[in-house]
Design a protein around this motif. Structure first.
Motif, short mmCIF file in Angstrom:
data_model
loop_
_atom_site.label_atom_id
_atom_site.label_comp_id
_atom_site.label_asym_id
_atom_site.label_seq_id
_atom_site.Cartn_x
_atom_site.Cartn_y
_atom_site.Cartn_z
N ILE A 144 104.33 42.21 44.79
CA ILE A 144 104.12 43.66 44.74
C ILE A 144 103.75 44.19 46.11
N HIS A 145 102.90 43.45 46.81
CA HIS A 145 102.48 43.89 48.13
C HIS A 145 102.81 42.77 49.12
N ASP A 146 101.92 42.52 50.04
CA ASP A 146 102.18 41.55 51.10
C ASP A 146 101.82 40.14 50.61
N GLY A 147 102.56 39.66 49.62
CA GLY A 147 102.28 38.36 49.05
C GLY A 147 103.53 37.68 48.54
N ARG A 148 103.38 36.46 48.08
CA ARG A 148 104.52 35.65 47.67
C ARG A 148 105.17 36.19 46.39
N MET A 149 106.46 35.97 46.29
CA MET A 149 107.23 36.34 45.11
C MET A 149 106.61 35.76 43.84
N GLN A 150 106.60 36.56 42.79
CA GLN A 150 106.02 36.11 41.52
C GLN A 150 106.98 35.15 40.80
N GLY A 151 106.39 34.17 40.11
CA GLY A 151 107.17 33.33 39.22
C GLY A 151 107.72 32.05 39.80
N VAL A 152 107.80 31.93 41.12
CA VAL A 152 108.36 30.72 41.72
C VAL A 152 107.24 29.71 41.94
N LYS A 153 107.59 28.44 41.78
CA LYS A 153 106.59 27.39 41.90
C LYS A 153 106.81 26.51 43.11
N THR A 154 108.05 26.32 43.50
CA THR A 154 108.35 25.45 44.62
C THR A 154 109.15 26.21 45.66
N LEU A 155 109.24 25.62 46.84
CA LEU A 155 110.04 26.24 47.91
C LEU A 155 111.51 26.31 47.51
#
Length: 853
Positions: A310-321
């Motif tokens: 939503i903001h300056d952070g990692r994409m939701q829902g993904v667990k691995t690179l």
């Protein structure tokens, strides 16, 4: 002939521009008046002509008149190939538009005479090019881009000539602009409560954005990343903002965290839409993006592709690179389908798109994320002015090219710098020139925070983006002097130049915001103390020594006091019309910086003497408290009194309520001690500080600036950069031999034995895929010593480097005999920018600065 020579001399001294009778047009001072003729309908051109007319009235006692037909002393504006009537005029009068066709945002100014009539033709390759040409006339009349934003009142003139050099002027970088960020403490409250009051909280509206867009147009910039914090209503949700951008020809884009022209912090409603999760909520996310794409269809925008949180952070829902890489691949494919579907008749390659490999997204990119060739790769600095990556040779061939997102203001690790703008212009030059050399020429965006007080740095950055060839390591101060003259005329030019040089040099040793020697977002500290939710470390003692080198603290305070006193003197002697501008552009940041240094360093001295000398401790406490009150008073003047309160709420002396901005941390003492007026005996110090370039040992040490090298090498010396103020860009050596690029220093020691060697470099990052950046040092014929100088992003070493604005590395060597010695320094892996070096036979000496005056 004598009369003409006298006129030219007068023109030079007074700022009236005149090259020769063959190339100068009298824009002010013609008895018949001056007219402007434009038959086109381009909105941005008409906007520029309106600004020119307003500027004309500020400089002249007469007005610039729009004319339907050309007559003597007419400025004729147009875009060749777009307006048949203009093309006919060019043909009839023999005016050449050569060199403009097919150019991006170019302009050409040509003066011609036909019989007794004089015409000035301003030709643009496109609408923005024509607008830049029109506003070049304002510049030459003496109107600075900061005429409104810093209240720079131009001087009235009876006669002005403008140069018509007949050259094609075009930008070096295609998309050039600013990012309004961390607007919570200045721009947003000022806009919504002072300049454009609104009952809708946080709604920065079209009146504000119109002034911002006017500034960008005057600065020959064309792109905006609008304000996007949670405190601010998203740009496209405020009526009139989109139209304001169109009026001023500004291309609206978005930051690295805002895909597809959506400001998620204010537009994604999780209660209504569900999670911002492409894996579990793909259709709603795509619909959300498509709504905005439809709204902007056919417009001029640069779309950020990809996805983060939503903001300056990692994409939701993904667990691995690998998960993240795969999802990004799908996301970008769908986003481009949206763009194609909603822009019929346009090739996808013709819709500008950018991908910002920032933080975790960079890891996904390096993990094999395929990016369409036409998407621009926008590289970032480390938030503190040091670019972390450049396109490799293969990436440089991409049709989308490369770009840079750069900071002169930042909220975050290891510590914010949101209050004042004190990044060294020379650092901007060094990093952006290196970006240019690595083909980052498509887009340059500067994070300016609240715009104020970053006025000069903003213009410096955008001037580089407009004409990269006008800049070099030995032209940094020349640009500064030219800017001073444009803003303040010939009043106190040398004094203001010296004030600004020292202001940036001292802040380059430690920014005012970083004088508490602490950090923000220390999450380990928060784990130990959950109430400290922001992870703020307390104020700590600085590393400035109160005893070494004549008392580093007092020397630093003395330097700041000197320029603050000179600045006050300049301010008091300026004409009244220039004082508001001078206060905003120079005096406030200089005086506030000086006061912050007094506040923090005298508080440290008070704590230092608290146990053994209460009178001395109280004396320093009073000085510290006085400095704190001075900062408050300066802020009051800025907000309440400058330009009649125009800037109320723009300047906050305490952004984010960080410990560095609070009242000084003082030892406990009787209250009456703080109100005593006598000055107790002060500690005696031994002021042994070598002069610059001194290569002979004194006080058991030798300290040099990098520019003191003695060998013949074609290395760029960058003035105004680093702690020493003259750093050297050293090319990488293929091997360590006398014939490879290196810096040589010949020194004479009186001591022998173990010696501490310190090398200060600009804290650069390896940008070409190397894992290290190292230098090698060779003393006489000893074996080379190889030292790493770069640090991993967000590591403790990196944090120390960026707060110091210098990577300082230390090792102990052995010099067998006193006498003459040769020291050679090589850059390995990639080029390095060397700042200073020091040999110290006193291995226990503790200090902060390499002591070169």
């Amino acid at each position: 002939m004598k009369k003409y020579f006298v006129f030219l001399l007068f023109a030079t001294l007074t700022g009236v521009v005149c090259a020769s009778t063959q190339s100068a047009f009298r824009i002010i001072g013609n008895e018949k008046g001056t007219f402007v003729h434009y038959t086109g309908t381009e909105q941005v051109v008409n906007t520029a002509l309106g600004l020119l007319a307003e500027d004309y009235k500020q400089v002249s006692s007469t007005s610039l008149v729009r004319a339907e037909k050309i007559q003597d002393n007419t400025i004729v504006v147009g875009i060749p190939g777009k307006d048949p009537a203009f093309d006919k005029l060019l043909s009839e009068l023999g005016v050449s538009a050569s060199g403009l066709t097919g150019k991006w945002e170019a302009y050409k100014i040509q003066w011609i005479r036909e019989g007794n009539n004089s015409y000035l033709f301003v030709m643009g390759s496109d609408p923005r090019g024509a607008a830049y040409g029109v506003l070049e006339l304002s510049r030459q009349m003496g109107v600075t881009p900061w005429v409104w934003w810093a209240d720079v009142v131009p001087e009235k003139k009876a006669e002005v000539f403008v140069i018509a050099d007949e050259k094609v002027h075009k930008p070096s970088v295609q998309y050039r602009g600013i990012f309004l960020n961390d607007e919570d403490w200045g721009l947003m409250p000022w806009s919504t409560r002072t300049f454009e009051p609104t009952v809708r909280k946080g709604a920065v509206g079209p009146e504000t954005y119109s002034m911002i867009f006017e500034l960008l147009l005057r600065l020959r910039a064309n792109t905006i990343w609008p304000a996007m914090h949670e405190c601010t209503v998203p740009f496209y949700l405020v009526e009139g903002n989109k139209e304001a951008a169109g009026k001023y020809g500004i291309i609206v884009s978005n930051s690295h965290a805002e895909p597809m022209m959506r400001t998620n912090t204010g537009e994604w409603d999780s209660k209504e839409y569900g999670p911002f999760n492409f894996l579990t909520n793909e259709k709603r996310v795509l619909d959300y993006w498509e709504e905005r794409v439809k709204e902007l269809a056919g417009g001029e925008n640069i779309y950020t592709v990809g996805m983060r949180g939503i903001h300056d952070g990692r994409m939701q829902g993904v667990k691995t690179l690998d998960d993240e890489t795969g999802v990004l691949r799908r996301v970008i494919k769908e986003q481009r389908e949206l763009l194609k579907r909603n822009n019929p008749g346009k090739k996808i390659e013709d819709i500008p798109q950018q991908f910002v490999p920032y933080k975790e997204v960079l890891k996904a990119y390096d993990n094999g994320l395929e990016l369409p060739d036409d998407v621009t790769l926008v590289w970032c600095d480390d938030n503190h002015g040091h670019i972390m990556r450049h396109s490799n040779p293969g990436e440089q061939l991409r049709s989308g090219g490369g770009g840079v997102y750069y900071h002169i203001s930042y909220w975050g690790k290891p510590h914010d710098y949101l209050w004042l703008a004190s990044t060294q212009p020379a650092l901007i030059y060094a990093e952006m020139k290196r970006a240019w050399d690595n083909n980052a020429r498509r887009l340059w965006i500067l994070n300016v925070g609240d715009i104020k007080p970053g006025e000069y740095l903003t213009e410096f950055f955008l001037d580089m983006a407009w004409d990269i060839d006008a800049f070099a390591g030995d032209r940094i101060y020349a640009h500064q002097r030219q800017w001073i003259k444009k803003v303040f005329g010939d009043v106190a030019t040398e004094d203001i130049d010296e004030i600004m040089r020292q202001y940036y040099r001292l802040a380059g040793q430690r920014k005012p915001e970083h004088l508490a020697w602490n950090r923000v977002e220390d999450w380990e500290l928060r784990k130990r103390d959950p109430s400290n939710r922001r992870g703020l470390q307390p104020v700590k003692d600085s590393e400035f020594s109160p005893v070494e080198f004549g008392d580093e603290m007092e020397r630093r305070i003395g330097r700041y006091n000197k320029i603050a006193a000179l600045s006050k003197q300049v301010y008091e002697n300026l004409p009244e019309r220039l004082r508001p501008a001078y206060f905003q552009l120079v005096h406030y940041p200089v005086a506030a910086s000086a006061a912050m240094n007094r506040k923090m360093l005298y508080a440290q001295k008070s704590r230092l003497h608290a146990e053994e000398n209460i009178d001395l401790s109280a004396y320093y406490a009073r000085l510290s408290l006085n400095a704190y009150n001075e900062i408050a008073a300066l802020g009051y003047t800025y907000n309440k009194e400058t330009s009649g309160g125009k800037w109320e709420l723009m300047m906050d002396m305490n952004p984010r309520n960080l410990p560095v901005f609070a009242k000084p941390v003082l030892p406990e003492m009787p209250v009456e001690k703080l109100y005593e007026t006598h000055v107790p005996p002060l500690p005696q110090v031994r002021p042994l500080v070598p002069a610059a370039g001194t290569s002979v040992e004194s006080d058991r040490m030798i300290a040099l600036n990098a520019c003191d090298f003695v060998n013949d090498i074609q290395a760029e010396v960058i003035e105004g950069l680093g702690h020493g103020g003259k750093s050297v860009r050293l090319p990488a050596a293929q091997k360590i031999t006398a014939k490879q690029p290196h810096l040589q220093y010949d020194v004479t020691t009186a001591s022998k034995g173990e010696v501490k060697i310190k090398i200060g470099t600009i804290p650069m990052h390896p940008v070409h895929g190397n894992t290290e950046m190292r230098y090698a040092i060779v003393i006489d014929k000893q074996k080379p010593v190889v030292i790493p100088t770069a640090a991993a992003f967000l590591s403790d070493t990196w944090a120390a480097n960026v707060l110091r604005n210098q990577s300082l590395t230390t090792f102990v060597a052995h010099i067998a005999e006193a006498g003459e010695h040769t020291i050679r320094v090589y850059a390995l892996d990639e080029e390095l920018i060397i700042d200073q070096l020091m040999l110290d036979f006193d291995l226990d000496r503790e200090h902060y600065l390499i002591p070169v005056e």
